[in-house]
Scaffold this active site. Structure first.
Site, PDB file in Angstrom:
ATOM      1  N   SER A  17       0.719  -1.155  -0.108  1.00  0.00           N
ATOM      2  CA  SER A  17      -0.059   0.057   0.117  1.00  0.00           C
ATOM      3  C   SER A  17       0.766   1.217   0.174  1.00  0.00           C
ATOM      4  CB  SER A  17      -0.893   0.039   1.539  1.00  0.00           C
ATOM      5  OG  SER A  17      -1.611   1.148   1.287  1.00  0.00           O
ATOM      6  N   ASP A  44      -7.151   3.329  -2.576  1.00  0.00           N
ATOM      7  CA  ASP A  44      -8.039   3.440  -1.232  1.00  0.00           C
ATOM      8  C   ASP A  44      -8.124   4.713  -1.066  1.00  0.00           C
ATOM      9  OD1 ASP A  44      -8.784   2.932   1.331  1.00  0.00           O
ATOM     10  OD2 ASP A  44      -7.303   2.085   2.035  1.00  0.00           O
ATOM     11  N   LYS A  51      -3.059   5.125  -2.431  1.00  0.00           N
ATOM     12  CA  LYS A  51      -3.785   6.019  -1.644  1.00  0.00           C
ATOM     13  C   LYS A  51      -4.355   7.076  -2.450  1.00  0.00           C
ATOM     14  CE  LYS A  51      -4.118   3.942   2.507  1.00  0.00           C
ATOM     15  NZ  LYS A  51      -5.268   3.525   3.184  1.00  0.00           N
ATOM     16  N   GLY A 101      -4.147  -4.040   6.628  1.00  0.00           N
ATOM     17  CA  GLY A 101      -3.082  -3.848   7.571  1.00  0.00           C
ATOM     18  C   GLY A 101      -3.253  -2.448   8.250  1.00  0.00           C
ATOM     19  N   ASP A 133     -13.940  -1.171   3.627  1.00  0.00           N
ATOM     20  CA  ASP A 133     -12.613  -1.608   4.854  1.00  0.00           C
ATOM     21  C   ASP A 133     -13.397  -0.911   6.331  1.00  0.00           C
ATOM     22  OD1 ASP A 133     -10.752  -1.016   6.902  1.00  0.00           O
ATOM     23  OD2 ASP A 133      -9.267  -0.007   5.409  1.00  0.00           O
ATOM     24  N   LYS A 192      -9.556  -6.470   8.571  1.00  0.00           N
ATOM     25  CA  LYS A 192      -8.499  -6.147   9.418  1.00  0.00           C
ATOM     26  C   LYS A 192      -9.095  -6.494  11.021  1.00  0.00           C
ATOM     27  CE  LYS A 192      -7.067  -2.019   7.204  1.00  0.00           C
ATOM     28  NZ  LYS A 192      -7.166  -0.535   7.203  1.00  0.00           N
ATOM     29  N   GLU A 227     -11.280   1.066  -2.933  1.00  0.00           N
ATOM     30  CA  GLU A 227     -11.453   0.813  -1.624  1.00  0.00           C
ATOM     31  C   GLU A 227     -12.124   1.990  -0.813  1.00  0.00           C
ATOM     32  OE1 GLU A 227      -8.230  -1.112   0.363  1.00  0.00           O
ATOM     33  OE2 GLU A 227      -8.944  -0.768   2.268  1.00  0.00           O
ATOM     34  N   LYS A 233      -1.236  -1.335  -4.331  1.00  0.00           N
ATOM     35  CA  LYS A 233      -2.455  -0.178  -3.595  1.00  0.00           C
ATOM     36  C   LYS A 233      -2.008   1.043  -3.530  1.00  0.00           C
ATOM     37  CE  LYS A 233      -4.586   0.086   0.690  1.00  0.00           C
ATOM     38  NZ  LYS A 233      -5.438  -0.539   1.619  1.00  0.00           N
TER      39      LYS A 233
HETATM   40  O1  OSB Z   1      -7.049   2.134   4.833  1.00  0.00           O
HETATM   41  O2  OSB Z   1      -6.046   0.178   4.460  1.00  0.00           O
HETATM   42  C1  OSB Z   1      -5.943   1.214   5.131  1.00  0.00           C
HETATM   43  C2  OSB Z   1      -2.716   2.095   7.022  1.00  0.00           C
HETATM   44  C3  OSB Z   1      -3.193   2.637   7.887  1.00  0.00           C
HETATM   45  C4  OSB Z   1      -4.494   2.928   8.221  1.00  0.00           C
HETATM   46  C5  OSB Z   1      -5.405   2.559   7.066  1.00  0.00           C
HETATM   47  C6  OSB Z   1      -5.040   1.854   5.949  1.00  0.00           C
HETATM   48  C7  OSB Z   1      -3.593   1.652   5.882  1.00  0.00           C
HETATM   49  C8  OSB Z   1      -3.012   0.999   4.755  1.00  0.00           C
HETATM   50  C9  OSB Z   1      -1.620   0.222   4.907  1.00  0.00           C
HETATM   51  O3  OSB Z   1      -3.572   0.885   3.770  1.00  0.00           O
HETATM   52  C10 OSB Z   1      -1.664  -1.274   4.971  1.00  0.00           C
HETATM   53  C11 OSB Z   1      -0.455  -1.779   5.542  1.00  0.00           C
HETATM   54  O4  OSB Z   1      -0.269  -2.081   6.726  1.00  0.00           O
HETATM   55  O5  OSB Z   1       0.529  -2.094   4.731  1.00  0.00           O
HETATM   56 MG    MG Z   2      -8.302   0.939   3.685  1.00  0.00          MG
END
Ligand code: OSB
Ligand code: MG
Length: 374
Positions: free
Chosen positions: A135, A188, A163, A292, A240, A264, A215, A161
């Site tokens: 991510s 996401d 952001k 995660g 999520d 999660k 997402e 992924k």
């Molecule tokens: O929305 O998936 C999410 C990290 C912190 C808070 C929310 C998210 C995330 C990530 C990172 O996308 C995922 C990872 O731990 O590699």
């Molecule tokens: Mg997410």
């Protein structure tokens, strides 16, 4: 098992690279480690609540308070040590799933170590290696983003992924798709969009880039607008933050709010709720994958075991230790194979060894609870 002692420890670790989402930029992570000692064994869990209530209403301070004043006293007074007993009894307290999850996961680790089996076996998992994705946060420029993607692909990650937020979305995806026409790519938004003409146009434009999923475009409670958007999109929506338990997962499926769910354990209250979500999705033929929260190796090892269940069907947001932290809290660190997979540990419990010296270095505050305190 007879629990002798519980410790909670507020820790902080700097990221190797800042992580920016639509909610803001973070340079480090603060979290609570939960350690439950019984019969010479220690079970480890991690509470994923962060310093500020951005991703969720919980914070390290609310989780600390819930653990200290409610959850740990409940466990000790009722002599609970089985994860399922704790899950049932802890329902009396509304909300605060992240605080509950940290303690429940420590109980799972303890139970598995006592039985001498890895967690995945206790869960009934079936995958020996799990596919790994990465991510990538919002960067200062698109060229920096392209460089990061290139480097992660060279390491073997199976999907990327990104952001996104309004303004860091359509042109970014177009550019990334042009440079990497064949990669598995998804985005996401962490709820950065609203159901209005402007944002809807952006989200429909994203539909043209062959994304694996989009997402959480809208705020967590908004199952209805996600359903309206999904009707107009070919790309599957993934939820999520919206999925707080198996019941919301069922409702989201019935309403057509999504076609994929990101589970999660740290967000939904622990492993038992995660399995309930996994099972209801499996029954309805909806695939899930494991998200995660940039956990330390302790929380991530827990997620790796969960992701061995059969309905986890996409590459996960579970990446190598070194992608997050210069010095993770576990040995051996989590690493990815040349095929972009993570080998699931086979030793008892989480199957990796927390490094107490490193934990002490990361520690800011610690509290010890003994039976005699109650
Ligand atoms: O929305 O998936 C999410 C990290 C912190 C808070 C929310 C998210 C995330 C990530 C990172 O996308 C995922 C990872 O731990 O590699
Ligand atoms: Mg997410």
């Amino acid at each position: 098992m007879k629990i002798d002692r519980i410790e909670i420890e507020l820790c902080s670790l700097p990221y190797v690279h800042f992580f920016e989402t639509s909610l803001g930029r973070e340079e480090d992570r603060t979290f609570i480690l939960v350690k439950v000692y019984a019969e010479g064994i220690c079970g480890y869990g991690e509470t994923v609540a962060d310093k500020a209530p951005l991703y969720s209403y919980e914070t390290t301070q609310t989780a600390w308070l819930m653990l200290k004043d409610y959850l740990i006293p409940l466990l000790i007074r009722k002599s609970l040590s089985e994860p399922l007993d704790f899950y049932e009894e802890a329902k009396i307290f509304k909300g605060h799933p992240m605080a509950k999850a940290g303690l429940e996961m420590a109980l799972w680790d303890l139970a598995a170590k006592q039985k001498g089996v890895p967690l995945w076996k206790l869960y009934g998992g079936s995958q020996k290696e799990i596919p790994s994705g990465v991510s990538i946060g919002i960067q200062d420029s698109q060229s920096q983003l392209i460089h990061r993607i290139q480097a992660f692909l060279e390491e073997g990650y199976q999907r990327i992924k990104l952001k996104i937020k309004p303004g860091w979305d359509v042109s970014v995806c177009r550019n990334v798709r042009e440079k990497f026409p064949d990669i598995r790519l998804q985005v996401d938004a962490n709820g950065a969009y609203v159901y209005c003409l402007d944002d809807k146009k952006r989200l429909l434009d994203l539909d043209t880039f062959g994304l694996e999923m989009i997402e959480q475009p809208f705020v967590p409670y908004d199952l209805w607008d996600h359903a309206r958007l999904q009707e107009d999109l070919h790309t599957p929506l993934c939820l999520d933050e919206s999925i707080i338990n198996a019941e919301t997962a069922r409702k989201a499926m019935e309403m057509g709010s999504c076609r994929v769910i990101n589970i999660k354990a740290g967000r939904v209250g622990g492993i038992i709720e995660s399995k309930r979500i996994h099972d209801v999705c499996q029954k309805n033929s909806m695939p899930v994958w494991c998200g995660g929260m940039l956990e330390s190796g302790i929380g991530r090892a827990h997620n790796v075991h969960l992701a061995t269940l059969p309905n986890f069907k996409f590459p996960h947001d579970l990446s190598a230790s070194k992608r997050y932290y210069a010095e993770d809290l576990i040995e051996p660190p989590i690493d990815i194979t040349g095929q972009g997979t993570i080998k699931v540990p086979d030793l008892p419990g989480i199957g990796v060894s927390p490094q107490e010296k490193r934990i002490q270095k990361a520690s800011q505050l610690k509290k010890i609870f003994k039976k005699s305190d109650f």
